[in-house]
Design a protein around this motif. Structure first.
Motif, PDB file in Angstrom:
ATOM      1  N   UNK A 113      35.168  48.445  20.038  1.00  0.00           N
ATOM      2  CA  UNK A 113      34.855  47.214  20.810  1.00  0.00           C
ATOM      3  C   UNK A 113      36.085  46.582  21.252  1.00  0.00           C
ATOM      4  N   UNK A 114      37.148  46.792  20.895  1.00  0.00           N
ATOM      5  CA  UNK A 114      38.276  46.349  21.519  1.00  0.00           C
ATOM      6  C   UNK A 114      38.552  47.274  22.898  1.00  0.00           C
ATOM      7  N   UNK A 115      38.619  48.582  22.525  1.00  0.00           N
ATOM      8  CA  UNK A 115      38.946  49.471  23.505  1.00  0.00           C
ATOM      9  C   UNK A 115      37.981  49.593  24.764  1.00  0.00           C
ATOM     10  N   UNK A 116      36.590  49.375  24.234  1.00  0.00           N
ATOM     11  CA  UNK A 116      35.768  49.373  25.383  1.00  0.00           C
ATOM     12  C   UNK A 116      35.939  48.232  26.374  1.00  0.00           C
ATOM     13  N   UNK A 117      36.190  46.920  25.547  1.00  0.00           N
ATOM     14  CA  UNK A 117      36.289  45.706  26.604  1.00  0.00           C
ATOM     15  C   UNK A 117      37.637  45.446  27.236  1.00  0.00           C
ATOM     16  N   UNK A 118      38.859  46.130  26.721  1.00  0.00           N
ATOM     17  CA  UNK A 118      39.966  46.175  27.509  1.00  0.00           C
ATOM     18  C   UNK A 118      40.078  47.320  28.474  1.00  0.00           C
ATOM     19  N   UNK A 119      39.704  48.448  27.944  1.00  0.00           N
ATOM     20  CA  UNK A 119      39.980  49.495  28.953  1.00  0.00           C
ATOM     21  C   UNK A 119      38.688  50.206  29.398  1.00  0.00           C
ATOM     22  N   UNK A 120      37.629  49.962  29.090  1.00  0.00           N
ATOM     23  CA  UNK A 120      36.379  50.394  29.610  1.00  0.00           C
ATOM     24  C   UNK A 120      36.158  51.908  28.959  1.00  0.00           C
TER      25      UNK A 120
END
Length: 317
Positions: A127-134
């Protein structure tokens, strides 16, 4: 506020928590706000699992546009600043490997694929990786309850729903096998491995953490065990046969099988004394490159190790 210089430069939590704004964004947090006895600033009781959960939910809403985040009682409640630090250092690793575009250090989101081993009920890294870096993620776990909870979190957040898929590992003795499919390619794998060797060790570690958070107080024996061990997590999150070192060695052995399908394998290493043994195992596995990234949150020092088997800067498969 004092800048937390130990955190990654791109970490949004280097300046601490703006509780006034966070309580407006997530009203449930207001019930847990207390005054720090030393400087009378707003804070929470970090030994209260419900307070930490409310803080995390507020942080995810404010900084990462994650509107819904929940998990069953008794599962690990991850610290957001430390978790996102791992993601930022992984982005640095990709940049060093010439996989990132220069502007804003952002990944070519639609082309960056990541595998999270042991995603847990919170599915926090994807969830963090998708939000921060797509980035796009496959999130795996051996616990069906964790997979169910992770899917619920993903489905409740339309902005990242299409970027994350969950896979249940049906064989508890395997890590990559049964998860990585033929012809798939991942730029990264990440993992927060089980640390302890046994349930007894895990319970001791949980009690130690509880006492540290409570300034030396001991847990009331009459308390509900699930509440007392709220920071401990479930079996798969806490321990495995042989502990962290055995788990990472198994990961290294399996990584050889999938070396052409992964650019960088990575894993957190809690015990720094394990590093020399892990590096030796990697040399025996003939890894072509090994890197160690040190991270810190407050006084806590953490690290992850990264390895790969290809010598070119970018696998163009």
């Amino acid at each position: 506020m004092t800048i937390k210089t130990a955190l990654h430069p791109r970490n949004k939590h280097r300046h601490g928590y703006d509780f006034a704004t966070l309580t407006k964004i997530h009203a449930l947090l207001s019930a847990f706000i207390i005054k720090n006895q030393y400087n009378q600033q707003d804070t929470i009781d970090f030994s209260n699992a419900n307070a930490v959960k409310a803080l995390n939910a507020a942080l995810l809403k404010k900084h990462y546009q994650i509107e819904h985040w929940d998990f069953p009682q008794g599962y690990l409640c991850p610290p957001i600043p430390g978790r996102v630090d791992y993601i930022h250092y992984l982005a640095d690793l990709l940049k060093e490997s010439k996989v990132l575009i220069a502007e804003n250090d952002k990944a070519i989101g639609s082309k960056i694929s990541v595998l999270d081993i042991g995603t847990g009920a919170t599915c926090i890294y994807p969830m963090l990786g998708a939000s921060e870096y797509d980035w796009s993620f496959v999130a795996s776990d051996i616990d069906p309850i964790s997979i169910k909870a992770a899917n619920a979190n993903i489905n409740a957040n339309p902005k990242i729903k299409q970027q994350i898929s969950c896979r249940l590992q049906n064989n508890s003795t395997k890590i990559f096998e049964g998860i990585i499919k033929p012809n798939e390619f991942y730029h990264l794998t990440l993992c927060n491995p089980p640390f302890h060797k046994s349930l007894t060790d895990a319970a001791t570690g949980t009690n130690r953490k509880w006492k540290n958070l409570n300034k030396g107080k001991t847990a009331d024996k009459k308390e509900n065990k699930a509440d007392t061990l709220n920071f401990g997590g479930q079996k798969a999150e806490l321990w495995c046969q042989g502990g962290e070192l055995a788990f990472i060695r198994q990961m290294i052995n399996e990584s050889k099988i999938f070396q052409s399908q992964v650019l960088w394998f990575t894993c957190l290493v809690s015990n720094k004394d394990h590093l020399s043994k892990i590096k030796l195992s990697l040399k025996k596995a003939k890894a072509s490159e090994i890197k160690v990234f040190n991270m810190a949150q407050g006084q806590k020092i953490s690290r992850f190790i990264a390895w790969r088997f290809v010598k070119s800067d970018l696998n163009t498969k």
